[in-house]
Design a protein around this motif. Sequence first.
Motif, PDB file in Angstrom:
ATOM      1  N   TRP A  29      -6.323  21.342 -49.492  1.00  0.00           N
ATOM      2  CA  TRP A  29      -7.516  21.580 -48.674  1.00  0.00           C
ATOM      3  C   TRP A  29      -8.580  22.362 -49.458  1.00  0.00           C
ATOM      4  CZ3 TRP A  29      -8.855  18.852 -44.836  1.00  0.00           C
ATOM      5  CH2 TRP A  29      -7.919  18.314 -43.960  1.00  0.00           C
ATOM      6  N   THR A  30      -8.141  23.319 -50.250  1.00  0.00           N
ATOM      7  CA  THR A  30      -9.086  24.096 -51.046  1.00  0.00           C
ATOM      8  C   THR A  30      -9.790  23.207 -52.063  1.00  0.00           C
ATOM      9  OG1 THR A  30      -7.712  26.053 -50.752  1.00  0.00           O
ATOM     10  CG2 THR A  30      -9.333  26.124 -52.523  1.00  0.00           C
ATOM     11  N   CYS A  31      -9.048  22.334 -52.716  1.00  0.00           N
ATOM     12  CA  CYS A  31      -9.661  21.402 -53.681  1.00  0.00           C
ATOM     13  C   CYS A  31     -10.674  20.494 -52.993  1.00  0.00           C
ATOM     14  CB  CYS A  31      -8.594  20.556 -54.365  1.00  0.00           C
ATOM     15  SG  CYS A  31      -7.568  21.491 -55.506  1.00  0.00           S
ATOM     16  N   ILE A  32     -10.333  20.011 -51.818  1.00  0.00           N
ATOM     17  CA  ILE A  32     -11.262  19.154 -51.065  1.00  0.00           C
ATOM     18  C   ILE A  32     -12.543  19.925 -50.750  1.00  0.00           C
ATOM     19  CG2 ILE A  32     -11.612  18.018 -48.836  1.00  0.00           C
ATOM     20  CD1 ILE A  32      -8.598  17.224 -48.999  1.00  0.00           C
ATOM     21  N   TYR A  33     -12.397  21.180 -50.328  1.00  0.00           N
ATOM     22  CA  TYR A  33     -13.587  21.970 -50.009  1.00  0.00           C
ATOM     23  C   TYR A  33     -14.388  22.336 -51.250  1.00  0.00           C
ATOM     24  CZ  TYR A  33     -13.749  22.509 -45.027  1.00  0.00           C
ATOM     25  OH  TYR A  33     -13.921  22.274 -43.702  1.00  0.00           O
ATOM     26  N   VAL A  34     -13.720  22.559 -52.369  1.00  0.00           N
ATOM     27  CA  VAL A  34     -14.458  22.815 -53.610  1.00  0.00           C
ATOM     28  C   VAL A  34     -15.325  21.600 -53.948  1.00  0.00           C
ATOM     29  CG1 VAL A  34     -14.202  23.077 -56.118  1.00  0.00           C
ATOM     30  CG2 VAL A  34     -12.889  24.534 -54.568  1.00  0.00           C
ATOM     31  N   MET A  55     -20.648  19.155 -53.877  1.00  0.00           N
ATOM     32  CA  MET A  55     -21.527  18.016 -53.576  1.00  0.00           C
ATOM     33  C   MET A  55     -22.609  18.401 -52.576  1.00  0.00           C
ATOM     34  SD  MET A  55     -18.984  14.722 -53.523  1.00  0.00           S
ATOM     35  CE  MET A  55     -17.591  15.477 -52.712  1.00  0.00           C
ATOM     36  N   GLY A  56     -22.249  19.213 -51.585  1.00  0.00           N
ATOM     37  CA  GLY A  56     -23.241  19.650 -50.604  1.00  0.00           C
ATOM     38  C   GLY A  56     -24.358  20.449 -51.238  1.00  0.00           C
ATOM     39  N   LEU A  61     -25.078  18.951 -44.248  1.00  0.00           N
ATOM     40  CA  LEU A  61     -25.187  19.521 -45.589  1.00  0.00           C
ATOM     41  C   LEU A  61     -25.264  21.044 -45.549  1.00  0.00           C
ATOM     42  CD1 LEU A  61     -27.519  17.025 -47.449  1.00  0.00           C
ATOM     43  CD2 LEU A  61     -25.106  17.475 -47.852  1.00  0.00           C
ATOM     44  N   TYR A  62     -26.019  21.574 -44.605  1.00  0.00           N
ATOM     45  CA  TYR A  62     -26.081  23.031 -44.476  1.00  0.00           C
ATOM     46  C   TYR A  62     -24.708  23.595 -44.123  1.00  0.00           C
ATOM     47  CZ  TYR A  62     -31.178  22.662 -44.464  1.00  0.00           C
ATOM     48  OH  TYR A  62     -32.469  22.409 -44.795  1.00  0.00           O
ATOM     49  N   TYR A  63     -24.035  22.933 -43.212  1.00  0.00           N
ATOM     50  CA  TYR A  63     -22.709  23.374 -42.782  1.00  0.00           C
ATOM     51  C   TYR A  63     -21.730  23.386 -43.954  1.00  0.00           C
ATOM     52  CZ  TYR A  63     -18.046  23.068 -40.818  1.00  0.00           C
ATOM     53  OH  TYR A  63     -16.725  23.262 -40.565  1.00  0.00           O
ATOM     54  N   ILE A  64     -21.635  22.273 -44.660  1.00  0.00           N
ATOM     55  CA  ILE A  64     -20.644  22.167 -45.737  1.00  0.00           C
ATOM     56  C   ILE A  64     -20.970  23.145 -46.868  1.00  0.00           C
ATOM     57  CG2 ILE A  64     -21.649  20.295 -47.123  1.00  0.00           C
ATOM     58  CD1 ILE A  64     -17.983  20.511 -46.195  1.00  0.00           C
ATOM     59  N   ILE A  75     -13.561  28.825 -49.123  1.00  0.00           N
ATOM     60  CA  ILE A  75     -12.884  28.802 -50.423  1.00  0.00           C
ATOM     61  C   ILE A  75     -12.368  30.195 -50.816  1.00  0.00           C
ATOM     62  CG2 ILE A  75     -13.186  28.339 -52.892  1.00  0.00           C
ATOM     63  CD1 ILE A  75     -15.155  26.069 -51.969  1.00  0.00           C
ATOM     64  N   PRO A  76     -13.181  31.253 -50.745  1.00  0.00           N
ATOM     65  CA  PRO A  76     -12.628  32.585 -51.064  1.00  0.00           C
ATOM     66  C   PRO A  76     -11.503  32.998 -50.110  1.00  0.00           C
ATOM     67  CG  PRO A  76     -15.001  32.665 -51.105  1.00  0.00           C
ATOM     68  CD  PRO A  76     -14.629  31.320 -50.553  1.00  0.00           C
ATOM     69  N   TYR A  77     -11.643  32.653 -48.826  1.00  0.00           N
ATOM     70  CA  TYR A  77     -10.580  32.979 -47.877  1.00  0.00           C
ATOM     71  C   TYR A  77      -9.270  32.314 -48.293  1.00  0.00           C
ATOM     72  CZ  TYR A  77      -7.591  32.226 -43.863  1.00  0.00           C
ATOM     73  OH  TYR A  77      -6.499  32.122 -43.053  1.00  0.00           O
ATOM     74  N   MET A  78      -9.333  31.048 -48.640  1.00  0.00           N
ATOM     75  CA  MET A  78      -8.120  30.327 -49.026  1.00  0.00           C
ATOM     76  C   MET A  78      -7.520  30.907 -50.305  1.00  0.00           C
ATOM     77  SD  MET A  78      -7.440  28.169 -46.711  1.00  0.00           S
ATOM     78  CE  MET A  78      -6.373  26.889 -47.342  1.00  0.00           C
TER      79      MET A  78
END
Length: 102
Positions: A12-17, A22-23, A46-49, A57-60
């Motif tokens: 999940w962290t990799c997906i969010y990175v 991209m966002g 885009l703003y959300y992501i 990401i820092p939380y994870m």
Amino acid sequence: NALFEVMEAGIWTCIYVLGTTMGWYLLLTQYEQISRSKSKSAKYFLYYIAVWGLLYIPYMLLSNIPMYVRRWRVDEINHKTYLGIMDGARDSVQCRVPTRAW
């Protein structure tokens, strides 16, 4: 098995990175076009992501994944055993009766 949780959280962290990168890329390179766009949902997404990724990401990396690593290490030290795949499948189809007793 906490090791599975470590792997899942890492994925999940990799997906969010990737998504956050991209966002931000789209926001920075296409800002004028996005601002003129009548599609509010694209802008909001885009703003959300971009913003959520900076929090998630820092939380994870600093809290969630290390917590599961610690749990896994404790389980390993205590020689905890886990069900195999077939035993786990059989166990998951058994009826459980909630007792609400803690």
